[in-house]
Design a protein around this motif. Structure first.
Motif, short mmCIF file in Angstrom:
data_model
loop_
_atom_site.label_atom_id
_atom_site.label_comp_id
_atom_site.label_asym_id
_atom_site.label_seq_id
_atom_site.Cartn_x
_atom_site.Cartn_y
_atom_site.Cartn_z
N SER A 95 78.15 47.39 52.29
CA SER A 95 77.01 46.55 51.93
C SER A 95 77.43 45.09 52.02
CB SER A 95 76.56 46.85 50.50
OG SER A 95 77.53 46.39 49.57
N GLY A 96 76.49 44.20 51.74
CA GLY A 96 76.82 42.79 51.67
C GLY A 96 77.91 42.53 50.65
N GLY A 97 77.94 43.34 49.59
CA GLY A 97 78.97 43.19 48.57
C GLY A 97 80.36 43.48 49.12
N SER A 98 80.45 44.46 50.01
CA SER A 98 81.73 44.75 50.65
C SER A 98 82.19 43.55 51.46
CB SER A 98 81.58 45.96 51.58
OG SER A 98 80.95 47.04 50.95
N SER A 120 73.80 49.16 61.18
CA SER A 120 73.10 48.85 59.93
C SER A 120 71.88 49.76 59.85
CB SER A 120 72.66 47.39 59.87
OG SER A 120 71.76 47.10 60.92
N VAL A 121 71.47 50.07 58.63
CA VAL A 121 70.32 50.97 58.47
C VAL A 121 69.21 50.34 57.63
CG1 VAL A 121 71.57 53.12 58.82
CG2 VAL A 121 71.50 52.11 56.53
N GLY A 122 69.38 49.08 57.26
CA GLY A 122 68.32 48.43 56.50
C GLY A 122 68.87 47.28 55.68
N THR A 123 67.96 46.58 55.06
CA THR A 123 68.36 45.51 54.16
C THR A 123 67.69 45.73 52.81
OG1 THR A 123 68.54 43.11 53.87
CG2 THR A 123 66.49 43.93 54.80
N ASP A 124 68.40 45.35 51.80
CA ASP A 124 67.97 45.43 50.42
C ASP A 124 67.89 44.00 49.91
OD1 ASP A 124 67.35 46.45 47.95
OD2 ASP A 124 69.23 47.54 47.67
N LYS A 221 60.27 52.20 31.46
CA LYS A 221 61.53 51.86 30.80
C LYS A 221 62.16 50.56 31.30
CE LYS A 221 62.62 56.70 29.77
NZ LYS A 221 63.59 57.81 29.95
N ILE A 222 61.87 50.18 32.54
CA ILE A 222 62.53 49.01 33.13
C ILE A 222 61.50 48.05 33.71
CG2 ILE A 222 63.97 48.28 35.09
CD1 ILE A 222 65.81 50.57 34.52
N ARG A 223 61.77 46.76 33.55
CA ARG A 223 60.92 45.73 34.16
C ARG A 223 61.80 44.86 35.07
NH1 ARG A 223 59.43 43.11 29.89
NH2 ARG A 223 57.41 44.12 29.64
N VAL A 224 61.46 44.80 36.35
CA VAL A 224 62.15 43.90 37.27
C VAL A 224 61.48 42.54 37.16
CG1 VAL A 224 62.81 43.44 39.65
CG2 VAL A 224 62.75 45.81 38.82
N LEU A 225 62.24 41.55 36.68
CA LEU A 225 61.67 40.22 36.47
C LEU A 225 61.51 39.45 37.77
CD1 LEU A 225 63.59 39.03 33.27
CD2 LEU A 225 61.32 40.09 33.43
N ALA A 226 62.40 39.71 38.73
CA ALA A 226 62.31 38.99 40.00
C ALA A 226 63.12 39.69 41.07
CB ALA A 226 62.82 37.55 39.84
N VAL A 227 62.62 39.63 42.29
CA VAL A 227 63.37 40.08 43.46
C VAL A 227 63.75 38.84 44.25
CG1 VAL A 227 61.24 40.44 44.81
CG2 VAL A 227 63.38 41.55 45.51
N PHE A 228 64.95 38.84 44.83
CA PHE A 228 65.44 37.65 45.52
C PHE A 228 65.17 37.73 47.02
CE2 PHE A 228 68.79 37.95 41.95
CZ PHE A 228 67.89 37.43 41.04
N TRP A 252 68.49 36.45 48.26
CA TRP A 252 69.76 37.17 48.47
C TRP A 252 69.50 38.52 49.14
CZ3 TRP A 252 74.54 35.07 46.73
CH2 TRP A 252 75.65 35.85 47.05
N PRO A 253 69.50 38.57 50.47
CA PRO A 253 69.37 39.86 51.17
C PRO A 253 70.71 40.60 51.17
CG PRO A 253 69.57 38.08 52.76
CD PRO A 253 69.56 37.43 51.39
N ILE A 254 70.65 41.91 51.26
CA ILE A 254 71.86 42.74 51.20
C ILE A 254 71.80 43.78 52.33
CG2 ILE A 254 73.22 44.33 49.80
CD1 ILE A 254 71.26 43.02 47.47
#
Length: 326
Positions: A95-98, A120-124, A221-228, A252-254
């Protein structure tokens, strides 16, 4: 004339023989290594092609998925280069983290040139999430709380200081006028553990990847406050606001993809490149990609190799700005 015809025939036969010699069949045994514990982004990346390769009949037997946690890919990277460099059926998720960790020299003595970058198979996209019952309804609410008292918000993520999850959180901290090195940050191994910690209220927010949140978006149970991302994302993610629309310029794409060992032959490598190129165009693959919250980003072979190396260079410059790389 006869001599010329004979030469032409021999040349054609040699070329045909060479083509057949270069062609290879699908590996008899295929394996996808997810460099983390089950449940995170590497896992979903492997599961995406596990299903798609079988559905598109690129392989006859199901691909095995194995887990090799450690260092956001460092353990797997070292294992493939040093111990398993020539396995034609083995692909490893990255991933981008790698790439960010590679840019900081966190993969030991190996660097970006030591594997064969495949497809590559997609972006997150990065995101910040809290419990549904948290007092913060918007990104501004959370950052205001951090600015008022940085100790009030413990941020959990699936990697250590200097990782992309840390850097996303660090950029948010900067926007809250908080020294990134003083924010409360807890590192877990893999993307699944921080969510578990959030559900148990051991951390108050999770810095991670949006695809890891998809299974939880339909619950309460979860609220996503923002996507980058630059703009709101389509489909089931359309209700998730971007950081930019809330006044915070953070994108921040991944990338998610695969590499193989350095001693995999050209013919074996090209089989994978061609297989990915065909699979990426199928409806079966597109459906599986969408189910996992990923968006189209298709690069294969040399094109991916160039992209990865440029990303590592860019990440190194970003890491330097936080004092994390030389």
């Amino acid at each position: 004339m006869k001599t010329q015809i004979l030469r032409t025939f021999v040349t054609s036969a040699l070329l045909l023989g060479s083509a057949h010699a270069l062609a290879v069949d699908a590996p008899g045994r295929t394996e996808c290594i997810a460099p983390a514990k089950p449940g995170g982004g590497f896992d979903l990346t492997c599961k995406l092609i596990q299903v798609s390769l079988l559905e598109t009949k690129a392989i006859e037997k199901p691909m095995r998925v194995t887990y090799m946690p450690g260092g956001v890919g460092a353990v797997a990277y070292n294992a493939i280069v040093a111990q398993r460099p020539g396995e034609p059926g083995t692909v490893v998720a990255f991933s981008g983290g790698s790439l960010l960790n590679l840019s900081q020299g966190k993969f030991g003595r190996y660097n970006v040139d030591d594997v064969r970058w495949l497809a590559s198979v997609g972006t997150d996209y990065g995101m910040i999430a809290v419990r549904k019952d948290a007092p913060w309804k918007t990104l501004k609410d959370l950052l205001t709380a951090m600015e008022k008292d940085p100790n009030q918000v413990v941020i959990g993520a699936g990697a250590s200081i200097g990782s992309q999850d840390w850097m996303k959180a660090a950029k948010l901290a900067q926007k809250a006028n908080v020294d990134p090195h003083k924010m409360r940050y807890v590192a877990f191994e893999g993307g699944g553990e921080p969510v578990t910690a959030l559900m148990g209220n051991h951390v108050q927010a999770v810095s991670g990847d949006l695809s890891e949140m998809v299974p939880y978006l339909q619950g309460d149970k979860i609220r996503v406050l923002a996507v980058f991302s630059e703009n709101r994302l389509p489909g089931q993610l359309a209700d998730v606001p971007t950081a930019k629309e809330q006044g915070y310029d953070l994108v921040w794409p991944i990338i998610r993809g695969f590499y193989v060992g350095p001693k995999v032959s050209d013919a074996e490598y090209n089989w994978w490149v061609d297989t990915f190129a065909k699979m990426q165009q199928t409806e079966e693959f597109k459906k599986q990609r969408e189910l996992r919250g990923l968006f189209e980003f298709n690069l294969n072979g040399k094109a991916l190799d160039s992209y990865v190396k440029q990303q590592v260079t860019d990440y190194r410059e970003q890491a330097k700005s936080f004092g994390l790389a030389k």
